[in-house]
Design an enzyme around this catalytic site. Structure first.
Site, PDB file in Angstrom:
ATOM      1  N   ASN A  40     -30.155 117.226  78.424  1.00 41.27           N
ATOM      2  CA  ASN A  40     -31.328 116.354  78.525  1.00 41.27           C
ATOM      3  C   ASN A  40     -31.591 115.976  79.965  1.00 41.27           C
ATOM      4  O   ASN A  40     -30.684 115.876  80.777  1.00 41.27           O
ATOM      5  CB  ASN A  40     -31.153 115.120  77.632  1.00 41.27           C
ATOM      6  CG  ASN A  40     -30.473 113.978  78.355  1.00 41.27           C
ATOM      7  OD1 ASN A  40     -31.134 113.181  79.049  1.00 41.27           O
ATOM      8  ND2 ASN A  40     -29.146 113.902  78.244  1.00 41.27           N
ATOM      9  N   THR A  76     -31.931 110.535  87.206  1.00 39.97           N
ATOM     10  CA  THR A  76     -32.689 109.649  88.084  1.00 39.97           C
ATOM     11  C   THR A  76     -32.242 109.988  89.494  1.00 39.97           C
ATOM     12  O   THR A  76     -31.054 109.860  89.799  1.00 39.97           O
ATOM     13  CB  THR A  76     -32.401 108.167  87.743  1.00 39.97           C
ATOM     14  OG1 THR A  76     -32.903 107.899  86.431  1.00 39.97           O
ATOM     15  CG2 THR A  76     -33.069 107.221  88.735  1.00 39.97           C
ATOM     16  N   LYS A 121     -20.229 102.664  83.670  1.00 42.48           N
ATOM     17  CA  LYS A 121     -20.145 104.008  83.074  1.00 42.48           C
ATOM     18  C   LYS A 121     -20.207 105.052  84.180  1.00 42.48           C
ATOM     19  O   LYS A 121     -21.140 105.042  84.998  1.00 42.48           O
ATOM     20  CB  LYS A 121     -21.300 104.208  82.096  1.00 42.48           C
ATOM     21  CG  LYS A 121     -21.267 105.562  81.382  1.00 42.48           C
ATOM     22  CD  LYS A 121     -22.251 105.582  80.237  1.00 42.48           C
ATOM     23  CE  LYS A 121     -22.299 106.920  79.536  1.00 42.48           C
ATOM     24  NZ  LYS A 121     -23.272 106.942  78.445  1.00 42.48           N
ATOM     25  N   ASN A 169     -20.374 109.997  81.303  1.00 46.52           N
ATOM     26  CA  ASN A 169     -21.758 110.381  81.023  1.00 46.52           C
ATOM     27  C   ASN A 169     -21.834 111.907  80.888  1.00 46.52           C
ATOM     28  O   ASN A 169     -20.801 112.581  80.873  1.00 46.52           O
ATOM     29  CB  ASN A 169     -22.645 109.876  82.170  1.00 46.52           C
ATOM     30  CG  ASN A 169     -24.011 109.440  81.679  1.00 46.52           C
ATOM     31  OD1 ASN A 169     -24.665 110.195  80.935  1.00 46.52           O
ATOM     32  ND2 ASN A 169     -24.454 108.270  82.072  1.00 46.52           N
TER      33      ASN A 169
HETATM   34  C1  FMN Z   1     -30.560 112.900  74.793  1.00 44.45           C
HETATM   35  C2  FMN Z   1     -29.531 112.062  75.484  1.00 44.45           C
HETATM   36  C3  FMN Z   1     -29.927 110.915  76.155  1.00 44.45           C
HETATM   37  C4  FMN Z   1     -28.970 110.122  76.803  1.00 44.45           C
HETATM   38  N1  FMN Z   1     -29.385 108.980  77.429  1.00 44.45           N
HETATM   39  C5  FMN Z   1     -28.441 108.180  78.026  1.00 44.45           C
HETATM   40  C6  FMN Z   1     -28.837 106.963  78.634  1.00 44.45           C
HETATM   41  O1  FMN Z   1     -29.995 106.574  78.611  1.00 44.45           O
HETATM   42  N2  FMN Z   1     -27.867 106.226  79.251  1.00 44.45           N
HETATM   43  C7  FMN Z   1     -26.542 106.603  79.274  1.00 44.45           C
HETATM   44  O2  FMN Z   1     -25.704 105.876  79.834  1.00 44.45           O
HETATM   45  N3  FMN Z   1     -26.151 107.746  78.676  1.00 44.45           N
HETATM   46  C8  FMN Z   1     -27.058 108.534  78.068  1.00 44.45           C
HETATM   47  N4  FMN Z   1     -26.657 109.692  77.453  1.00 44.45           N
HETATM   48  C9  FMN Z   1     -25.234 110.079  77.507  1.00 44.45           C
HETATM   49  C10 FMN Z   1     -24.472 109.652  76.260  1.00 44.45           C
HETATM   50  O3  FMN Z   1     -24.476 108.254  76.128  1.00 44.45           O
HETATM   51  C11 FMN Z   1     -23.020 110.162  76.289  1.00 44.45           C
HETATM   52  O4  FMN Z   1     -22.308 109.464  77.293  1.00 44.45           O
HETATM   53  C12 FMN Z   1     -22.924 111.654  76.563  1.00 44.45           C
HETATM   54  O5  FMN Z   1     -23.927 112.350  75.864  1.00 44.45           O
HETATM   55  C13 FMN Z   1     -21.562 112.227  76.172  1.00 44.45           C
HETATM   56  O6  FMN Z   1     -21.285 112.018  74.808  1.00 44.45           O
HETATM   57  P1  FMN Z   1     -21.572 113.105  73.662  1.00 44.45           P
HETATM   58  O7  FMN Z   1     -20.962 114.399  74.108  1.00 44.45           O
HETATM   59  O8  FMN Z   1     -20.929 112.516  72.434  1.00 44.45           O
HETATM   60  O9  FMN Z   1     -23.036 113.206  73.534  1.00 44.45           O
HETATM   61  C14 FMN Z   1     -27.592 110.492  76.795  1.00 44.45           C
HETATM   62  C15 FMN Z   1     -27.212 111.656  76.110  1.00 44.45           C
HETATM   63  C16 FMN Z   1     -28.152 112.434  75.458  1.00 44.45           C
HETATM   64  C17 FMN Z   1     -27.687 113.672  74.735  1.00 44.45           C
END
Ligand code: FMN
Length: 370
Positions: free
Chosen positions: A124, A192, A231, A260
């Site tokens: 993303n 960002t 984070k 992240n």
């Molecule tokens: C579509 C999408 C949007 C995300 N938006 C944010 C966000 O706004 N802020 C943030 O701290 N992490 C964001 N993340 C990261 C997730 O919170 C998470 O830390 C990361 O995806 C790793 O975990 P996962 O493998 O279980 O998805 C986003 C992840 C995805 C896939």
């Protein structure tokens, strides 16, 4: 029963959702959860189908909050806190809303979310699309019930230069203090421009010090003791991580979320790996667990770590816990496995703890270091 729900998701809901553009599917889920949460009786129904019951072995007290299961929803799914009631009812122990910025902003141009199905991953480059802190305040104020702790993840507006980033974070803290159970300072999204520079040196030091001192003031004013966490990204060298950890520890923040999404494409095969943005899901699992482990070692387990990255199964969550995570978050795994995943994770974790002779999850936190 959960097996049936998992199959329903895998063979009916997921194929339909995965046929749609990923962002449309996302809005459909959030819209559905938001509506479901407002219909009397539906949250209770969802809890009956997907909820995770109390298990003393999994119950965790941390940051002055109580978590009936250690698995929470990671930031980014409910950016505006519009579906808290619905999402609170599908078995999470806590949920993170946001990232929210002081003012609303549209985020990057679409398309900006991509699936990599064979890799069980997403990419993303949303760029903090959100309706702003005031809108989130109203959404959270309107909640009648809060069955689980709601963490608020905060960021800076795209137009704010890094020299003024602090003002944005402090503005979010002040606006949302009354409705947040805990804050997360997000300096690790890759979408960002320059945000990740805030993770290093004096910029990190002054940002965290300012946030902690503001929280202390707000806590004193309100007679509360709310925590602020930070984070971090997985794309840092060992030396950088060590320096960041020293600064984080000196700042007085209460915990670290690792990690992240990543800019690395290691472990991703699907052609969408060529899209710009942050990669999440299966390919991130090993690296994020490694960062959890390094943090635990660098801090001697003296500060809670929350593991995030590539959790799909109880084994994945358990690896993060043994590496040093006190709580674990999930996002991409929730998209690929559906809401039944939380019951599977809780039941599996309880089994793994018992197998290894732990009476309580806290005994397993950091076990790989002993
Ligand atoms: C579509 C999408 C949007 C995300 N938006 C944010 C966000 O706004 N802020 C943030 O701290 N992490 C964001 N993340 C990261 C997730 O919170 C998470 O830390 C990361 O995806 C790793 O975990 P996962 O493998 O279980 O998805 C986003 C992840 C995805 C896939």
């Amino acid at each position: 029963m959960n097996g049936v729900n998992t199959l329903l998701y895998r063979y009916i809901a997921k194929p339909l959702l995965f046929k749609m553009d990923p962002e449309r599917a996302h809005h459909l889920v959030i819209g559905g959860m938001s509506k479901a949460g407002r219909i009397p009786g539906v949250p209770a129904l969802l809890r009956g189908i997907y909820g995770v019951g109390e298990n003393p072995a999994l119950k965790t007290e941390l940051f002055g909050l109580s978590f009936h299961t250690p698995i929470g929803l990671a930031a980014g799914l409910d950016k505006n806190a519009e579906a808290v009631s619905g999402l609170s009812s599908v078995g999470f122990g806590f949920m993170e809303v946001g990232t929210v910025t002081p003012k609303g902003q549209p985020g990057n141009e679409k398309p900006r979310m991509f699936r990599l199905p064979p890799d069980e991953a997403l990419i993303n480059r949303m760029g903090f699309n959100n309706k702003g802190a005031d809108s989130m305040l109203h959404s959270l104020e309107a909640l009648r019930k809060r069955p689980i702790p709601v963490w608020v993840n905060i960021g800076k507006n795209k137009v704010t230069p890094n020299e003024q980033a602090q003002d944005d974070y402090l503005s979010c803290l002040r606006t949302l203090y009354p409705v947040a159970d805990l804050f997360v300072i997000n300096i690790s999204s890759p979408n960002t421009p320059d945000l990740r520079n805030l993770q290093h040196g004096d910029e990190l030091k002054s940002l965290l010090q300012a946030a902690v001192s503001d929280m202390k003031r707000l806590n004193a004013e309100h007679g509360r003791n709310k925590a602020v966490l930070v984070k971090i990204a997985p794309d840092v060298s060992d030396a950088e991580l060590e320096q960041m950890t020293n600064t984080i520890m000196a700042s007085g923040v209460s915990g670290i979320i690792a990690t992240n999404t990543t800019l690395s494409r290691m472990g991703a095969e699907h052609s969408n790996r060529l899209e710009a943005g942050g990669l999440s899901g299966r390919p991130l699992e090993e690296r994020s667990t490694q960062v959890v482990s390094q943090l635990y070692r660098l801090t001697n387990g003296s500060i809670p770590i929350i593991g995030s990255g590539g959790v799909f199964s109880a084994e994945d969550a358990y690896r993060k816990i043994r590496a040093g995570a006190s709580l674990v978050e999930i996002y991409t795994g929730f998209i690929y496995r559906g809401p039944g995943v939380n019951r599977d994770l809780a039941a599996g974790l309880a089994r793994l703890l018992a197998r290894d002779g732990f009476r309580h999850i806290s005994e397993a936190v950091g076990a790989d270091h002993r």
